[in-house]
Design an enzyme around this catalytic site. Structure first.
Site, PDB file in Angstrom:
ATOM      1  N   CYS A 102       0.859  -1.196   0.000  1.00  0.00           N
ATOM      2  CA  CYS A 102       0.000   0.000   0.000  1.00  0.00           C
ATOM      3  C   CYS A 102       0.889   1.237   0.000  1.00  0.00           C
ATOM      4  O   CYS A 102       1.726   1.400   0.866  1.00  0.00           O
ATOM      5  CB  CYS A 102      -0.892  -0.023   1.245  1.00  0.00           C
ATOM      6  N   CYS A 106      -3.648   7.413  -1.825  1.00  0.00           N
ATOM      7  CA  CYS A 106      -4.927   7.499  -2.533  1.00  0.00           C
ATOM      8  C   CYS A 106      -6.046   8.051  -1.667  1.00  0.00           C
ATOM      9  O   CYS A 106      -7.026   8.592  -2.190  1.00  0.00           O
ATOM     10  CB  CYS A 106      -5.347   6.114  -3.022  1.00  0.00           C
ATOM     11  N   THR A 193      -4.505   5.189   7.117  1.00  0.00           N
ATOM     12  CA  THR A 193      -3.461   4.774   6.184  1.00  0.00           C
ATOM     13  C   THR A 193      -2.521   5.938   5.887  1.00  0.00           C
ATOM     14  O   THR A 193      -2.959   6.986   5.427  1.00  0.00           O
ATOM     15  CB  THR A 193      -4.116   4.292   4.874  1.00  0.00           C
ATOM     16  N   GLU A 259      -0.598   2.089   9.097  1.00  0.00           N
ATOM     17  CA  GLU A 259      -1.936   2.407   9.618  1.00  0.00           C
ATOM     18  C   GLU A 259      -1.763   2.974  11.028  1.00  0.00           C
ATOM     19  O   GLU A 259      -0.975   2.449  11.805  1.00  0.00           O
ATOM     20  CB  GLU A 259      -2.814   1.143   9.685  1.00  0.00           C
ATOM     21  N   HIS A 294     -12.977   5.207  -3.080  1.00  0.00           N
ATOM     22  CA  HIS A 294     -11.962   4.316  -2.511  1.00  0.00           C
ATOM     23  C   HIS A 294     -12.203   2.865  -2.946  1.00  0.00           C
ATOM     24  O   HIS A 294     -11.267   2.088  -3.088  1.00  0.00           O
ATOM     25  CB  HIS A 294     -11.934   4.458  -0.992  1.00  0.00           C
ATOM     26  N   TYR A 298      -9.357   0.324  -5.108  1.00  0.00           N
ATOM     27  CA  TYR A 298      -8.896  -1.049  -4.862  1.00  0.00           C
ATOM     28  C   TYR A 298      -8.841  -1.876  -6.147  1.00  0.00           C
ATOM     29  O   TYR A 298      -8.135  -2.878  -6.208  1.00  0.00           O
ATOM     30  CB  TYR A 298      -9.808  -1.742  -3.834  1.00  0.00           C
ATOM     31  N   CYS A 301      -4.982  -0.659  -6.966  1.00  0.00           N
ATOM     32  CA  CYS A 301      -3.834  -0.956  -6.086  1.00  0.00           C
ATOM     33  C   CYS A 301      -3.740  -2.437  -5.734  1.00  0.00           C
ATOM     34  O   CYS A 301      -2.657  -3.016  -5.755  1.00  0.00           O
ATOM     35  CB  CYS A 301      -3.882  -0.097  -4.833  1.00  0.00           C
ATOM     36  N   GLU A 449      -7.221  -5.338   4.781  1.00  0.00           N
ATOM     37  CA  GLU A 449      -7.772  -4.105   4.238  1.00  0.00           C
ATOM     38  C   GLU A 449      -8.670  -4.376   3.030  1.00  0.00           C
ATOM     39  O   GLU A 449      -9.633  -3.653   2.793  1.00  0.00           O
ATOM     40  CB  GLU A 449      -6.654  -3.137   3.870  1.00  0.00           C
TER      41      GLU A 449
HETATM   42 FE1  SF4 Z   1      -3.271   1.884   0.002  1.00  0.00          FE
HETATM   43 FE2  SF4 Z   1      -4.711   0.891  -1.994  1.00  0.00          FE
HETATM   44 FE3  SF4 Z   1      -5.846   2.456  -0.146  1.00  0.00          FE
HETATM   45 FE4  SF4 Z   1      -4.115   3.419  -1.990  1.00  0.00          FE
HETATM   46  S1  SF4 Z   1      -6.154   2.537  -2.363  1.00  0.00           S
HETATM   47  S2  SF4 Z   1      -4.176   3.915   0.159  1.00  0.00           S
HETATM   48  S3  SF4 Z   1      -2.661   1.737  -2.113  1.00  0.00           S
HETATM   49  S4  SF4 Z   1      -4.925   0.404   0.137  1.00  0.00           S
HETATM   50 FE    FE Z   2      -7.805   1.866   2.106  1.00  0.00          FE
END
Ligand code: SF4
Ligand code: FE
Length: 487
Positions: A102, A106, A193, A259, A294, A298, A301, A449
């Site tokens: 991660c 984002c 995060t 986190e 968000h 995902y 990422c 997550e």
């Molecule tokens: Fe982390 Fe993915 Fe959330 Fe971006 S979208 S902060 S990489 S978990």
């Molecule tokens: Fe997240």
């Protein structure tokens, strides 16, 4: 030009002098702390992407912002088209490829896109001035190329009770005092995060609030080094391996996630940083919109990290000498299928995006929720397949310290030899990377997550139920076969 390099970013984070409780101690100098440093490097990769030697990557990490009339890092961009939304997902996949973890940046991008449009709609109904405030604030974020943490999740206490019915009303972050020029807030946000790697934070409510719950209906921004904001670092599986002399056992030595529990101990927020204050009718929309962005994220990422898991699994199969077995090939194909399905959802909800009243673009809500619901399952199945293919050594390997021991080392090299030409140390490295993702520090972001980030599966099911238009589908059936009665 508002485009920092990774090194410039790290210098500015260092200058904030943030403090955090970590493993029972109050620590400073966080950018050099062995538990934190890999996560700083992961965020730095989001800056370096915009300066990549590879032209395509460089362009992906950049976008033209009408807000400041300049090229900005895409992680600060307000999406201007479905193409922008798709580029966001593609960039996130690329970033997952570069870091295998991660990269944390984002959340602020998703918060900004939600607050930008919700503040506009709130002003229209309530004659408030939130949108202009937010626009001025975000222009500075773009111009200075800052990292912003989006802070949504309240501790929630007794889940069966509303915020005002909790034994401790602070279990949902709230306004405790109204003063001239601003408000004082108290509460906490969990699972933050990248908080310690951020210059700024944006707080949003965590649930749809009702009349009578105005004090909890608050959104604002502030620098992370504001007095009264306190951090408690969240530990990860096997995290203390990062403190060992031979840190190869971490699996991903260079990069990691972060986190943090963030406490707001009676913190003053000036008016020009407040983007919602008491308008309960817009709290739910802010939650929903942030969550949808968000959930789209995902689809990028987790897929990028999934590429790393697939690559590591295929490599260990080769190193073990089983790459030609048909069941191994089938399982690898299954992993690819699962990964690309998540990516397809991320791209689809972006391609079907539409403009908001404020002018930035929003993803298709239904498809973003379908994306995230798949993400609550597929990485787990991919982890299961990777564990299956890798074999039991994944859980029983001796330590890097033993590999370097003069007695144990030669035995390890002799008895962990596998396919011809494979260095034992390389084989161990690959095992450790897979372990990192399926059971180690990386599994926090890749698995837990994936389940709970941007809301648990039940939250996506509610949205899918709402957006799925079952009545419309019934109507289509009636039209198709000629049923005239309304019921
Ligand atoms: Fe982390 Fe993915 Fe959330 Fe971006 S979208 S902060 S990489 S978990
Ligand atoms: Fe997240």
């Amino acid at each position: 030009m508002p485009l920092k390099t990774g090194t410039e970013y790290i210098a500015t984070i260092k200058a904030l002098n943030l403090e955090s409780h970590i493993l029972g101690k109050n620590e400073t100098g966080l950018t050099d702390h062995p538990l934190i440093q890999p996560s700083v490097s992961a965020v730095a990769a989001t800056f370096d992407g915009a300066h990549s030697a590879d032209e395509q990557t460089r362009q992906l990490f950049r976008a033209r912002s009408p807000l400041c009339d300049a090229e900005v890092n895409r992680f600060t961009h307000l999406h201007q088209s479905p193409r922008d939304l798709m580029n966001k997902v593609i960039m996130q996949r690329r970033c997952g490829n570069l870091t295998g973890c991660c990269f944390q940046r984002c959340v602020g991008m998703d918060a900004a896109n939600a607050v930008f449009s919700v503040s506009f709609e709130c002003d229209r109904r309530h004659k408030t001035q939130y949108h202009e405030r937010f626009t001025n604030y975000w222009r500075r974020i773009q111009t200075e190329d800052l990292v912003v943490d989006g802070a949504m999740t309240d501790p929630k206490g007794d889940r069966g009770k509303r915020p005002k019915d909790q034994k401790d009303p602070d279990l949902y972050l709230r306004v405790v005092k109204r003063k001239s020029g601003g408000v004082v807030v108290r509460g906490a946000k969990l699972h933050q995060t990248g908080m310690l790697n951020s210059h700024e934070l944006i707080v949003m409510p965590t649930i749809n609030l009702r009349p009578g719950e105005e004090d909890w209906s608050i959104s604002f921004a502030m620098p992370t080094n504001t007095p009264g904001v306190k951090f408690i670092y969240g530990r990860q599986t096997s995290d203390t391996r990062k403190l060992e002399a031979f840190n190869m056992d971490v699996g991903n030595m260079k990069f990691g996630g972060q986190e943090v529990m963030t406490v707001f101990d009676d913190v003053f927020v000036p008016d020009d940083r407040i983007f919602l204050c008491g308008e309960t009718d817009f709290s739910g929309l802010m939650v929903e919109r942030f969550a949808a962005y968000h959930r789209q994220s995902y689809g990028g990422c987790k897929v990028g990290v999934g590429d790393i898991l697939i690559g590591a699994t295929a490599l260990i199969a080769k190193m073990n000498g089983v790459e030609n077995a048909s069941h191994i090939k089938e399982k690898l194909v299954e992993m690819i299928h699962l990964n690309e399905t998540m990516f397809s959802c991320g791209i689809a909800c972006s391609a079907m995006g539409h403009p908001t009243a404020a002018g930035n673009f929003e993803i298709d809500m239904l498809l973003a929720n379908v994306c995230k619901l798949n993400v609550t399952r597929f990485p787990y199945e991919m982890a299961r397949l990777a564990t299956d293919i890798a074999g039991g050594l994944l859980g029983t390997l001796p330590s890097a310290a033993d590999l370097n021991d003069e007695v144990a080392g030669p035995y390890i090299r002799k008895y962990l030899a596998a396919a011809d030409g494979v260095e034992v140390i390389d084989r161990i490295r690959v095992f450790r990377l897979i372990e990192n993702l399926v059971a180690g520090a990386g599994s926090v972001a890749y698995l837990i997550e994936s389940m709970h980030g941007a809301g648990p599966p039940a939250a996506q099911r509610i949205m899918i139920g709402r957006q799925g238009d079952i009545e419309g589908k019934i109507q289509k059936v009636k039209e198709l076969i000629g049923i005239k009665k309304p019921n």
